[in-house]
Design a protein around this motif. Structure first.
Motif, short mmCIF file in Angstrom:
data_model
loop_
_atom_site.label_atom_id
_atom_site.label_comp_id
_atom_site.label_asym_id
_atom_site.label_seq_id
_atom_site.Cartn_x
_atom_site.Cartn_y
_atom_site.Cartn_z
N ASP A 1 1.89 11.89 -2.04
CA ASP A 1 2.76 12.85 -1.61
C ASP A 1 3.89 12.75 -0.37
OD1 ASP A 1 0.59 14.51 -2.55
OD2 ASP A 1 -0.60 14.89 -0.82
N ARG A 2 4.54 13.52 -0.30
CA ARG A 2 5.88 13.20 0.45
C ARG A 2 5.49 12.84 1.79
NH1 ARG A 2 10.75 16.99 0.56
NH2 ARG A 2 11.68 14.98 1.60
N ASN A 3 4.30 13.16 2.39
CA ASN A 3 3.97 12.97 3.79
C ASN A 3 2.42 12.33 3.61
OD1 ASN A 3 6.10 13.94 5.39
ND2 ASN A 3 5.17 16.15 4.57
N VAL A 4 2.56 11.10 4.20
CA VAL A 4 1.18 10.34 3.96
C VAL A 4 0.86 10.06 5.69
CG1 VAL A 4 0.13 8.19 3.53
CG2 VAL A 4 1.79 9.13 1.98
N SER A 5 -0.49 10.39 5.80
CA SER A 5 -0.93 10.05 7.29
C SER A 5 -2.42 9.44 7.34
CB SER A 5 -0.70 11.33 7.91
OG SER A 5 -1.81 12.33 7.40
N GLY A 6 -2.57 8.94 8.28
CA GLY A 6 -3.86 8.40 8.75
C GLY A 6 -3.91 7.76 9.92
N PRO B 1 5.82 -1.04 -4.21
CA PRO B 1 5.92 -0.58 -5.38
C PRO B 1 7.43 0.31 -5.74
CG PRO B 1 4.08 0.46 -4.82
CD PRO B 1 4.38 -0.50 -3.67
N ASP B 2 7.89 0.34 -6.71
CA ASP B 2 8.87 1.43 -7.09
C ASP B 2 8.18 2.45 -7.37
OD1 ASP B 2 11.28 -0.10 -6.91
OD2 ASP B 2 10.86 -1.06 -9.03
N CYS B 3 8.48 3.58 -7.12
CA CYS B 3 7.82 4.98 -7.17
C CYS B 3 8.68 5.85 -8.17
CB CYS B 3 7.40 5.44 -5.92
SG CYS B 3 6.02 6.31 -5.90
N THR B 4 8.04 6.41 -9.10
CA THR B 4 8.64 7.48 -10.02
C THR B 4 8.25 8.80 -9.50
OG1 THR B 4 6.99 7.32 -11.64
CG2 THR B 4 8.78 5.81 -11.86
N ALA B 5 9.26 9.67 -9.62
CA ALA B 5 9.05 11.04 -9.32
C ALA B 5 7.81 11.53 -9.78
CB ALA B 5 10.31 11.97 -9.91
N ALA B 6 7.03 12.44 -9.14
CA ALA B 6 5.69 12.85 -9.64
C ALA B 6 5.90 14.10 -10.49
CB ALA B 6 4.84 13.25 -8.69
N THR B 7 5.20 13.90 -11.60
CA THR B 7 4.85 15.12 -12.69
C THR B 7 3.48 15.22 -13.10
OG1 THR B 7 5.51 13.76 -14.65
CG2 THR B 7 7.33 15.01 -13.28
N ALA B 8 2.83 16.30 -13.45
CA ALA B 8 1.65 16.57 -13.86
C ALA B 8 1.41 17.56 -14.86
CB ALA B 8 0.63 16.44 -13.00
N LEU C 1 0.89 -1.24 0.05
CA LEU C 1 0.00 -0.11 0.07
C LEU C 1 0.98 1.15 0.05
CD1 LEU C 1 -2.94 -0.98 2.24
CD2 LEU C 1 -2.87 -0.64 -0.22
N LEU C 2 2.14 1.26 0.56
CA LEU C 2 3.19 2.38 0.40
C LEU C 2 4.13 1.67 -0.47
CD1 LEU C 2 2.80 3.17 4.14
CD2 LEU C 2 1.88 4.42 2.06
N PRO C 3 4.68 2.88 -0.90
CA PRO C 3 5.79 2.43 -2.04
C PRO C 3 7.21 2.40 -1.38
CG PRO C 3 5.46 4.78 -2.04
CD PRO C 3 4.41 4.16 -1.14
N LYS C 4 8.31 2.06 -2.00
CA LYS C 4 9.54 1.91 -1.37
C LYS C 4 9.89 3.44 -1.38
CE LYS C 4 10.79 -2.01 -4.13
NZ LYS C 4 11.67 -2.81 -5.28
N GLY C 5 10.80 3.85 -0.56
CA GLY C 5 11.42 5.27 -0.39
C GLY C 5 10.75 5.83 1.08
N VAL C 6 10.31 5.02 1.82
CA VAL C 6 9.96 5.60 3.38
C VAL C 6 11.22 5.87 3.96
CG1 VAL C 6 8.71 5.11 5.40
CG2 VAL C 6 7.66 4.06 3.17
N THR C 7 11.13 7.38 4.46
CA THR C 7 12.43 7.61 5.24
C THR C 7 12.23 7.84 6.91
OG1 THR C 7 11.73 10.00 4.67
CG2 THR C 7 13.39 9.00 3.01
N LEU D 1 8.24 10.18 2.74
CA LEU D 1 8.73 9.65 1.68
C LEU D 1 10.00 10.55 1.26
CD1 LEU D 1 5.57 8.47 -0.39
CD2 LEU D 1 7.20 7.18 0.86
N ASP D 2 11.05 9.91 0.54
CA ASP D 2 11.82 10.86 -0.05
C ASP D 2 11.67 11.75 -1.06
OD1 ASP D 2 11.69 8.93 -1.80
OD2 ASP D 2 13.83 8.22 -1.66
N GLN D 3 10.26 11.52 -1.80
CA GLN D 3 10.02 12.44 -2.61
C GLN D 3 8.31 12.28 -2.83
OE1 GLN D 3 11.98 12.04 -6.34
NE2 GLN D 3 11.61 9.54 -6.50
N ALA D 4 7.59 13.04 -3.49
CA ALA D 4 6.36 12.70 -4.02
C ALA D 4 6.43 12.10 -5.09
CB ALA D 4 5.47 14.04 -4.34
N CYS D 5 5.53 10.90 -5.51
CA CYS D 5 6.01 9.85 -6.35
C CYS D 5 4.53 9.39 -6.79
CB CYS D 5 7.04 8.92 -6.12
SG CYS D 5 6.22 7.89 -4.62
#
Length: 183
Positions: free
Chosen positions: A61-66, A123-130, A26-32, A46-50
């Motif tokens: 987002d870089r920060n996920v909470s719940g 999952p692997d996560c790629t830098a977010a762009t839109a 449910l959460l990607p790789k890259g949790v810091t 996370l190390d980056q939004a992805c």
């Protein structure tokens, strides 16, 4: 409360998800950084939004909470799911019956249903762009109202939407882009 132990390191966010009957992916790789309190309220950094691709794309987002409880995450913020050209904030995630193999994402207007097997590994996560001009939008709030405004995820620009029975029509305030989506 931060989970600590003298004899072993604290569990990872992925281990905590598993212990609560949820898949690790449910959460990607890259949790810091990961914090959870006694009430189940958690924060993940996370190390980056992805973005990660499953049956549909998810944005983190870089920060996920719940709030975590067995088989569900409530009061979720920091995750959005793409449906056609729109991005909807995921408000909660639940697995009702673990043996069903189904997981539900609450995106406000509907519950999206996925196979739990899609989320078995982070999952692997790629830098977010839109690019809103290319039709990619994020929905900050689509309630049961008939019309309102959305926020362009990268440019912080507003767009308008109008709900018609089973469709939402979206237009940028600049004019010409129009996207029609079934609800």
């Amino acid at each position: 409360m931060t989970i600590t132990s003298d004899s072993k390191p604290p569990p990872s966010v992925y281990e905590v998800l598993r212990a609560h009957g949820l898949p690790m992916g449910l959460l990607p790789k890259g949790v810091t950084k990961f914090e959870i309190d006694e009430g189940g309220r958690f924060q993940v950094h996370l190390d980056q939004a992805c973005n990660a691709k499953f049956e549909s794309e998810l944005h983190y987002d870089r920060n996920v909470s719940g709030t975590l409880s067995y088989g569900r995450i409530g009061a979720l913020s920091g995750i959005s799911a793409q449906e056609l050209f729109l991005w909807f904030p995921v408000k909660g995630i639940r697995v009702d019956v673990p043996s069903s193999g189904i997981i539900y994402f609450d995106v406000g207007v509907v519950y999206k249903q996925f196979s739990v097997s899609l989320f078995e590994t982070p999952p692997d996560c790629t830098a977010a762009t839109a690019d809103v001009d290319g039709g990619r939008l994020i929905v900050d709030a689509v309630s049961k109202s008939n019309s309102g405004k959305l926020r362009d995820w990268t440019r912080q620009r507003e767009v308008c939407y109008k709900r018609y029975e089973d469709q939402i029509q979206v237009k940028t305030l600049k004019g010409s882009v129009s996207i029609v989506r079934e609800v």
